[in-house]
Design a protein around this motif. Sequence first.
Motif, PDB file in Angstrom:
ATOM      1  N   GLU A 157       0.852  -1.192   0.000  1.00  0.00           N
ATOM      2  CA  GLU A 157       0.000   0.000   0.000  1.00  0.00           C
ATOM      3  C   GLU A 157       0.888   1.243   0.000  1.00  0.00           C
ATOM      4  OE1 GLU A 157      -3.731   0.503   2.563  1.00  0.00           O
ATOM      5  OE2 GLU A 157      -2.185   1.641   3.649  1.00  0.00           O
ATOM      6  N   HIS A 158       0.511   2.269  -0.779  1.00  0.00           N
ATOM      7  CA  HIS A 158       1.349   3.462  -0.879  1.00  0.00           C
ATOM      8  C   HIS A 158       0.517   4.692  -1.250  1.00  0.00           C
ATOM      9  CE1 HIS A 158       1.302   1.250  -4.695  1.00  0.00           C
ATOM     10  NE2 HIS A 158       1.284   2.430  -5.276  1.00  0.00           N
ATOM     11  N   TYR A 159       0.993   5.848  -0.785  1.00  0.00           N
ATOM     12  CA  TYR A 159       0.370   7.123  -1.112  1.00  0.00           C
ATOM     13  C   TYR A 159       1.273   8.259  -0.640  1.00  0.00           C
ATOM     14  CZ  TYR A 159      -1.323   6.827   3.769  1.00  0.00           C
ATOM     15  OH  TYR A 159      -1.410   6.697   5.129  1.00  0.00           O
ATOM     16  N   LEU A 160       0.912   9.478  -1.050  1.00  0.00           N
ATOM     17  CA  LEU A 160       1.666  10.669  -0.680  1.00  0.00           C
ATOM     18  C   LEU A 160       0.792  11.581   0.166  1.00  0.00           C
ATOM     19  CD1 LEU A 160       3.258  11.622  -4.133  1.00  0.00           C
ATOM     20  CD2 LEU A 160       4.304  10.319  -2.270  1.00  0.00           C
ATOM     21  N   ILE A 161       1.430  12.276   1.117  1.00  0.00           N
ATOM     22  CA  ILE A 161       0.752  13.278   1.945  1.00  0.00           C
ATOM     23  C   ILE A 161       1.616  14.536   1.955  1.00  0.00           C
ATOM     24  CG2 ILE A 161      -0.134  13.874   4.228  1.00  0.00           C
ATOM     25  CD1 ILE A 161      -0.162  10.917   4.926  1.00  0.00           C
ATOM     26  N   ASN A 162       0.961  15.688   1.943  1.00  0.00           N
ATOM     27  CA  ASN A 162       1.675  16.952   2.086  1.00  0.00           C
ATOM     28  C   ASN A 162       1.389  17.498   3.488  1.00  0.00           C
ATOM     29  OD1 ASN A 162       2.801  19.460   1.996  1.00  0.00           O
ATOM     30  ND2 ASN A 162       1.675  20.175   0.204  1.00  0.00           N
ATOM     31  N   HIS A 163       2.328  17.286   4.398  1.00  0.00           N
ATOM     32  CA  HIS A 163       2.185  17.770   5.777  1.00  0.00           C
ATOM     33  C   HIS A 163       2.715  19.195   5.944  1.00  0.00           C
ATOM     34  CE1 HIS A 163       0.697  14.159   7.639  1.00  0.00           C
ATOM     35  NE2 HIS A 163       1.716  13.431   7.209  1.00  0.00           N
ATOM     36  N   SER A 164       3.286  19.759   4.887  1.00  0.00           N
ATOM     37  CA  SER A 164       3.896  21.087   5.011  1.00  0.00           C
ATOM     38  C   SER A 164       2.834  22.189   4.855  1.00  0.00           C
ATOM     39  CB  SER A 164       4.996  21.255   3.954  1.00  0.00           C
ATOM     40  OG  SER A 164       4.417  21.467   2.677  1.00  0.00           O
ATOM     41  N   HIS A 165       3.281  23.430   4.934  1.00  0.00           N
ATOM     42  CA  HIS A 165       2.386  24.587   4.813  1.00  0.00           C
ATOM     43  C   HIS A 165       2.464  25.216   3.430  1.00  0.00           C
ATOM     44  CE1 HIS A 165       1.418  24.331   9.031  1.00  0.00           C
ATOM     45  NE2 HIS A 165       2.719  24.298   9.326  1.00  0.00           N
ATOM     46  N   GLN A 166       3.134  24.532   2.504  1.00  0.00           N
ATOM     47  CA  GLN A 166       3.206  25.037   1.122  1.00  0.00           C
ATOM     48  C   GLN A 166       2.805  23.939   0.153  1.00  0.00           C
ATOM     49  OE1 GLN A 166       7.217  26.211   0.192  1.00  0.00           O
ATOM     50  NE2 GLN A 166       8.081  24.197   0.586  1.00  0.00           N
ATOM     51  N   ASN A 167       2.440  24.335  -1.055  1.00  0.00           N
ATOM     52  CA  ASN A 167       2.066  23.359  -2.074  1.00  0.00           C
ATOM     53  C   ASN A 167       3.256  22.468  -2.427  1.00  0.00           C
ATOM     54  OD1 ASN A 167      -0.483  24.421  -2.167  1.00  0.00           O
ATOM     55  ND2 ASN A 167      -0.293  25.288  -4.218  1.00  0.00           N
ATOM     56  N   ALA A 168       2.950  21.263  -2.835  1.00  0.00           N
ATOM     57  CA  ALA A 168       3.976  20.330  -3.314  1.00  0.00           C
ATOM     58  C   ALA A 168       3.567  19.862  -4.709  1.00  0.00           C
ATOM     59  CB  ALA A 168       4.105  19.144  -2.370  1.00  0.00           C
ATOM     60  N   LYS A 169       4.561  19.654  -5.544  1.00  0.00           N
ATOM     61  CA  LYS A 169       4.311  19.185  -6.903  1.00  0.00           C
ATOM     62  C   LYS A 169       5.262  18.029  -7.171  1.00  0.00           C
ATOM     63  CE  LYS A 169       3.412  22.035 -10.282  1.00  0.00           C
ATOM     64  NZ  LYS A 169       3.480  22.978 -11.424  1.00  0.00           N
ATOM     65  N   VAL A 170       4.705  16.897  -7.664  1.00  0.00           N
ATOM     66  CA  VAL A 170       5.487  15.677  -7.850  1.00  0.00           C
ATOM     67  C   VAL A 170       5.259  15.122  -9.250  1.00  0.00           C
ATOM     68  CG1 VAL A 170       5.883  13.318  -6.998  1.00  0.00           C
ATOM     69  CG2 VAL A 170       5.223  15.135  -5.389  1.00  0.00           C
ATOM     70  N   LEU A 171       6.349  14.819  -9.941  1.00  0.00           N
ATOM     71  CA  LEU A 171       6.283  14.031 -11.165  1.00  0.00           C
ATOM     72  C   LEU A 171       6.281  12.585 -10.707  1.00  0.00           C
ATOM     73  CD1 LEU A 171       6.491  13.522 -14.234  1.00  0.00           C
ATOM     74  CD2 LEU A 171       8.973  13.621 -13.964  1.00  0.00           C
ATOM     75  N   TRP A 172       5.221  11.846 -11.016  1.00  0.00           N
ATOM     76  CA  TRP A 172       5.035  10.489 -10.499  1.00  0.00           C
ATOM     77  C   TRP A 172       4.814   9.571 -11.686  1.00  0.00           C
ATOM     78  CZ3 TRP A 172       0.962   9.613  -6.042  1.00  0.00           C
ATOM     79  CH2 TRP A 172       1.224   8.391  -5.386  1.00  0.00           C
ATOM     80  N   ILE A 173       5.614   8.530 -11.778  1.00  0.00           N
ATOM     81  CA  ILE A 173       5.530   7.610 -12.918  1.00  0.00           C
ATOM     82  C   ILE A 173       5.278   6.196 -12.413  1.00  0.00           C
ATOM     83  CG2 ILE A 173       6.761   6.656 -14.912  1.00  0.00           C
ATOM     84  CD1 ILE A 173       8.426   9.296 -14.881  1.00  0.00           C
ATOM     85  N   SER A 174       4.270   5.574 -12.999  1.00  0.00           N
ATOM     86  CA  SER A 174       3.897   4.214 -12.621  1.00  0.00           C
ATOM     87  C   SER A 174       4.073   3.281 -13.815  1.00  0.00           C
ATOM     88  CB  SER A 174       2.429   4.206 -12.182  1.00  0.00           C
ATOM     89  OG  SER A 174       2.016   2.897 -11.874  1.00  0.00           O
ATOM     90  N   THR A 175       4.570   2.099 -13.547  1.00  0.00           N
ATOM     91  CA  THR A 175       4.630   1.075 -14.580  1.00  0.00           C
ATOM     92  C   THR A 175       4.154  -0.228 -13.978  1.00  0.00           C
ATOM     93  OG1 THR A 175       6.034  -0.081 -16.175  1.00  0.00           O
ATOM     94  CG2 THR A 175       7.109   0.679 -14.181  1.00  0.00           C
TER      95      THR A 175
END
Length: 179
Positions: A157-175
Amino acid sequence: MDIGKKIRALRLGNNLTQEELANRLELTKGYISQIENNLTSPSMQTLFSILEVLGTDVHEFFSIEEEQTVVYKKEDFYEKENDNLKHMISWIVPNALKYEMEPIIIDLEPGGQSVIDDPHAGEEFGYILEGQVTLVLNKKRYIVRKGETFYYPANKEHYLINHSHQNAKVLWISTPPMF
């Protein structure tokens, strides 16, 4: 179809001069030049020989290839916002499901997270373009900052969370493609 132009492109693609091609075929450099400039047409036998030397055949030479799109612009992207999870996903390669990989960009607002992904076959890679995120991988948490990457088999199981006070941007690639 411009046969001469196509022969020239194949010859150059094989790093051959007109003279080198002519020598391999026991023809003259001038005759190769005339063919490439559409000043004369080779006999069928000569054309077959030229194509053989250039590593192709008549079927491939005369097939009409559908132009494959390799560059995608912002207007080609598909975006979907999820207000509950405070994120926006941009599918940056249209029809990625037909490919081996599926790249997205996910923008996470402060307090936002991605959908929790169940274990599946494949691998995932991410590059943090802005901000920082917490990667949760089978209950274990990893802080990943701007300029850093993550990579893992997707069998947990996997996921991302943004715990910071600013926006986050992620390039995410799945295969294989999963998003």
